[in-house]
Design an enzyme around this catalytic site. Structure first.
Site, PDB file in Angstrom:
ATOM      1  N   GLY A 212       0.853  -1.196   0.392  1.00  0.00           N
ATOM      2  CA  GLY A 212      -0.390  -0.175   0.294  1.00  0.00           C
ATOM      3  C   GLY A 212       0.847   0.930   0.429  1.00  0.00           C
ATOM      4  N   HIS A 429       0.271 -39.328   3.429  1.00  0.00           N
ATOM      5  CA  HIS A 429       1.202 -38.634   3.217  1.00  0.00           C
ATOM      6  C   HIS A 429       0.323 -37.371   4.703  1.00  0.00           C
ATOM      7  CE1 HIS A 429       4.823 -35.835   1.594  1.00  0.00           C
ATOM      8  NE2 HIS A 429       3.613 -34.596   2.195  1.00  0.00           N
ATOM      9  N   GLU A 430      -0.859 -36.422   3.776  1.00  0.00           N
ATOM     10  CA  GLU A 430      -1.507 -35.273   4.323  1.00  0.00           C
ATOM     11  C   GLU A 430      -1.943 -36.004   5.758  1.00  0.00           C
ATOM     12  OE1 GLU A 430      -1.167 -32.921   3.015  1.00  0.00           O
ATOM     13  OE2 GLU A 430       0.156 -33.273   1.411  1.00  0.00           O
TER      14      GLU A 430
HETATM   15  P1  ADP Z   1       3.083  -1.221  -3.681  1.00  0.00           P
HETATM   16  O1  ADP Z   1       3.161   0.098  -4.302  1.00  0.00           O
HETATM   17  O2  ADP Z   1       3.455  -0.972  -2.500  1.00  0.00           O
HETATM   18  O3  ADP Z   1       3.401  -2.284  -4.386  1.00  0.00           O
HETATM   19  P2  ADP Z   1      -0.076  -0.711  -3.511  1.00  0.00           P
HETATM   20  O4  ADP Z   1      -0.400   0.876  -2.522  1.00  0.00           O
HETATM   21  O5  ADP Z   1      -0.054  -0.495  -5.037  1.00  0.00           O
HETATM   22  O6  ADP Z   1       1.336  -1.581  -3.369  1.00  0.00           O
HETATM   23  O7  ADP Z   1      -0.854  -1.857  -3.484  1.00  0.00           O
HETATM   24  C1  ADP Z   1      -1.940  -2.647  -4.525  1.00  0.00           C
HETATM   25  C2  ADP Z   1      -3.123  -2.535  -4.258  1.00  0.00           C
HETATM   26  O8  ADP Z   1      -3.134  -3.460  -2.933  1.00  0.00           O
HETATM   27  C3  ADP Z   1      -3.819  -1.410  -3.418  1.00  0.00           C
HETATM   28  O9  ADP Z   1      -4.204  -1.327  -4.579  1.00  0.00           O
HETATM   29  C4  ADP Z   1      -5.243  -1.752  -2.759  1.00  0.00           C
HETATM   30  O10 ADP Z   1      -6.385  -2.285  -3.431  1.00  0.00           O
HETATM   31  C5  ADP Z   1      -4.495  -3.178  -1.731  1.00  0.00           C
HETATM   32  N1  ADP Z   1      -3.838  -2.637  -0.640  1.00  0.00           N
HETATM   33  C6  ADP Z   1      -2.456  -2.860  -0.603  1.00  0.00           C
HETATM   34  N2  ADP Z   1      -2.038  -2.435   1.158  1.00  0.00           N
HETATM   35  C7  ADP Z   1      -3.812  -2.018   1.534  1.00  0.00           C
HETATM   36  C8  ADP Z   1      -4.270  -1.226   2.588  1.00  0.00           C
HETATM   37  N3  ADP Z   1      -3.018  -1.269   3.703  1.00  0.00           N
HETATM   38  N4  ADP Z   1      -5.571  -0.975   3.125  1.00  0.00           N
HETATM   39  C9  ADP Z   1      -6.121  -1.229   1.399  1.00  0.00           C
HETATM   40  N5  ADP Z   1      -5.850  -1.493   0.875  1.00  0.00           N
HETATM   41  C10 ADP Z   1      -4.607  -1.998   0.486  1.00  0.00           C
HETATM   42 ZN    ZN Z   2       3.982 -32.886   2.368  1.00  0.00          ZN
END
Ligand code: ADP
Ligand code: ZN
Ligand code: MG
Length: 605
Positions: A212, A429-430
């Site tokens: 974000g 296994h699981e």
């Molecule tokens: P970064 O720039 O850190 O790679 P982005 O800001 O582009 O990430 O985030 C990508 C998407 O993930 C955002 O558009 C949003 O939809 C979601 N997202 C990421 N963090 C949050 C947050 N803290 N709250 C709400 N949505 C988030």
């Molecule tokens: Zn396994």
């Protein structure tokens, strides 16, 4: 959002259309014409004159057109070739033809002629050349800007209002707290000036992808209601040396004109890489761009009201000069969300979709430790898509749980053909994993066991979900984790006296934990608290670099091997003690294909 431009039709298409129309006219028009005009020989023409049926004659250079009454008594247009006939006018006069004339050949004016034959083609070719060269240059990547050298397109990155506020960013309270100061400053700078406080010129948002950072920067702009100049680091890197620097200059000029405002440089590591790192030739452009950026940041006073935000997930590569006080002196970590953060993010994104009655976000948040905000947004969307696929109007808890698994392991492969024998092995296994986990004190509870294959290649898996989020990992927990990973292979060996390739992923993960225990957590008796490895990039991957000699490295390997062996034997012990349960539960799983945590625990008790 950018609107996708329709791809321009290739020039040749227009060219072909025009040629087609011209050809059509050439073939159609004469035939239309010929239907109305009858061609006759000169003799007929003379006969018709003598008959008195000719009414009107128009002589041209090469031919004579005339109107005469034809055999049916109707007036028709005729044409005949022109012969040397000086007496024609006389005869026409005598035959009482009322109208006859010689058409005066139209002299084209010399100027018009010149225009038509010289200037027009020239203009045509110049226009054509322009269009074509424009296209070619565009394809070569921005060289079309050669004429407007040095003018950046920064203008188009201004969004007057991003429309995003801090409410849209869930969790990340510490980051928001730090950014609120900047918002407050942009609102009322005089408060800060009065006391003589200098607000940081720049703040650097640092964290893993999808947490974000970009969203936060937009929220700052939305909250402070100021213009938002946004540009990505890669956009500075141009084909011509000097272009990037020119863009930086231009961007800051515009920003200062619009102050107070926010300049946001996304992925700043593209230009901000340490200048000493890798003396590759061709770094000139990037270096110049960075130097320009440094100069610009020094060049304006913070009280002008321009705040620079930048985001990166590779802070360790940034040039030290960028990070010193007076430039990006404020560093704001944007970490992966914790349990509460994940739940909050799920709630924010769930506002945009229809939810059913039975939704429990806490369960989903607990099952997604390590997921970024972008992952969580994706999970909500996947769940909504699944609900639509199922023909429902709202999302159920089931949709959410399934989409968590889709994000972790891919889609279900419903029609994968797996032999009964393999299915049996996978079931044992699981259950091996699950039983070992259940019989240990420090393992997370089993949440789900499934032998439905997934597109990621997983043939089945056992999902464990902690009751609460653990921030610390004890040595006992780490060992129990490794033992649980060993449970799958141990069950195979115990029951079938043979082993399969199905444990590949378990082995990898167990080794990773064991290695980290030895090299970084100081959990081995031999080395104790000695750092043997460092992490290269805390945000992008878990790549590490060994800090020790080759001799020590081989000792580390021995230590790791011994941990894994001990854990494997423990897993084998646990399963031997519970062999009956192992048989019983494996059959149960084979029948049902998926067991919930409750079903599993009930069967064990
Ligand atoms: P970064 O720039 O850190 O790679 P982005 O800001 O582009 O990430 O985030 C990508 C998407 O993930 C955002 O558009 C949003 O939809 C979601 N997202 C990421 N963090 C949050 C947050 N803290 N709250 C709400 N949505 C988030
Ligand atoms: Zn396994
Ligand atoms: Mg981003």
């Amino acid at each position: 959002m950018k609107i996708q431009k329709k791809p321009p039709r290739p020039f040749i298409v227009y060219y072909l259309i025009v040629i087609g129309i011209v050809l059509l006219m050439n073939t159609l028009l004469p035939t239309l014409w010929q239907e109305k005009i009858t061609q006759v020989d000169y003799g007929t023409f003379m006969r018709l004159i003598e008959n008195g049926s000719v009414k009107k004659v128009e002589a041209q250079d090469k031919q004579i057109g005339f109107i005469a009454t034809d055999d049916n008594g109707k007036d028709a247009i005729f044409v005949t070739g022109r012969m040397e006939d000086p007496d024609l006018a006389n005869r026409l006069y005598q035959a009482n033809v009322t109208e006859f004339s010689q058409v005066i050949p139209q002299e084209t004016s010399p100027i018009l002629g010149l225009l038509l034959s010289w200037v027009l083609p020239l203009v045509f070719f110049i226009v054509l050349g322009r269009i074509l060269s424009g296209k070619v240059l565009n394809k070569m990547g921005g060289m079309g800007n050669a004429m407007t050298f040095g003018k950046s397109n920064a203008k188009i990155y201004v969004e007057a209002q991003t429309g995003i506020t801090f409410k849209d960013v869930a969790g990340q309270d510490e980051a928001k707290e730090a950014l609120k100061e900047i918002v407050d400053y942009l609102h009322s700078p005089q408060k800060y000036k009065a006391i003589g406080a200098k607000v940081p010129k720049g703040a650097l948002l640092v964290g893993p992808p999808g947490t974000g950072k970009t969203l936060l920067a937009k929220a700052v702009a939305g909250e402070s209601k100021v213009p938002f100049f946004s540009i990505s680091g890669s956009e500075f890197v141009e084909m011509f040396v000097g272009m990037g620097a020119a863009r930086v200059r231009d961007l800051f000029k515009q920003a200062q004109a619009k102050a107070p405002c926010i300049v946001f440089i996304d992925e700043i590591d593209t230009i901000g890489k340490s200048r000493t790192a890798g003396g590759f030739s061709g770094n000139d452009e990037r270096e110049q761009t960075l130097n320009q950026l440094l100069t610009e940041m020094d060049g304006f006073e913070a009280d002008k009201g321009v705040v620079i935000l930048a985001a990166t997930n590779r802070p360790e590569t940034l040039d030290k000069a960028l990070l010193r006080p007076g430039r990006f002196d404020r560093r704001i970590p944007v970490e992966l969300p914790d349990l509460a953060g994940r739940e909050a993010i799920l709630r924010v994104h769930a506002k945009k979709v229809n939810l059913g009655e039975d939704i429990d976000f806490n369960v989903i948040a607990r099952a997604t430790s390590g997921a970024s905000g972008a992952d969580l947004a994706n999970i909500i969307n996947e769940a909504a898509l699944r609900a639509v696929r199922m023909g429902r109007k709202a999302i159920t808890q089931n949709d959410l749980e399934e989409s968590v698994e889709v994000v972790i392991a891919g889609y279900q492969r419903k029609n994968a053909v797996i032999s009964m024998k393999d299915k049996l092995t996978i079931a044992y296994h699981e259950i091996g994993h699950a039983l070992v986990a259940a019989k240990q004190e420090n393992s997370a509870p089993v949440h789900k066991i499934t032998i439905v294959p997934r597109t990621s290649g997983a043939l089945g898996y056992t999902m464990q979900v902690d009751e609460t989020e653990k921030v610390l990992l004890t040595k006992e927990q780490a060992l129990d984790k490794i033992t649980t990973f060993m449970g799958g292979r141990a069950a195979e060996e115990l029951i079938f006296s043979t082993i399969t390739s199905g444990a590949a992923n378990d082995i990898e993960q167990a080794t990773k934990i064991a290695r980290t225990m030895v090299t970084r957590y100081g959990m081995s008796d031999t080395f104790g608290m000695m750092a043997l490895e460092t992490v290269n990039n805390p945000y992008l991957s878990s790549d590490t670099t060994l800090l020790v000699s080759g001799e020590t490295a081989s000792k580390i390997d021995e230590e790791v091997l011994s941990i894994i062996k001990t854990c494997y034997n423990r897993a084998l012990e646990i399963l031997k003690e519970n062999k009956d349960k192992l048989h019983e539960l494996a059959k149960y799983l084979l029948e049902k294909e998926t067991l919930t945590g409750e079903e599993f625990m009930a069967a064990i008790a």
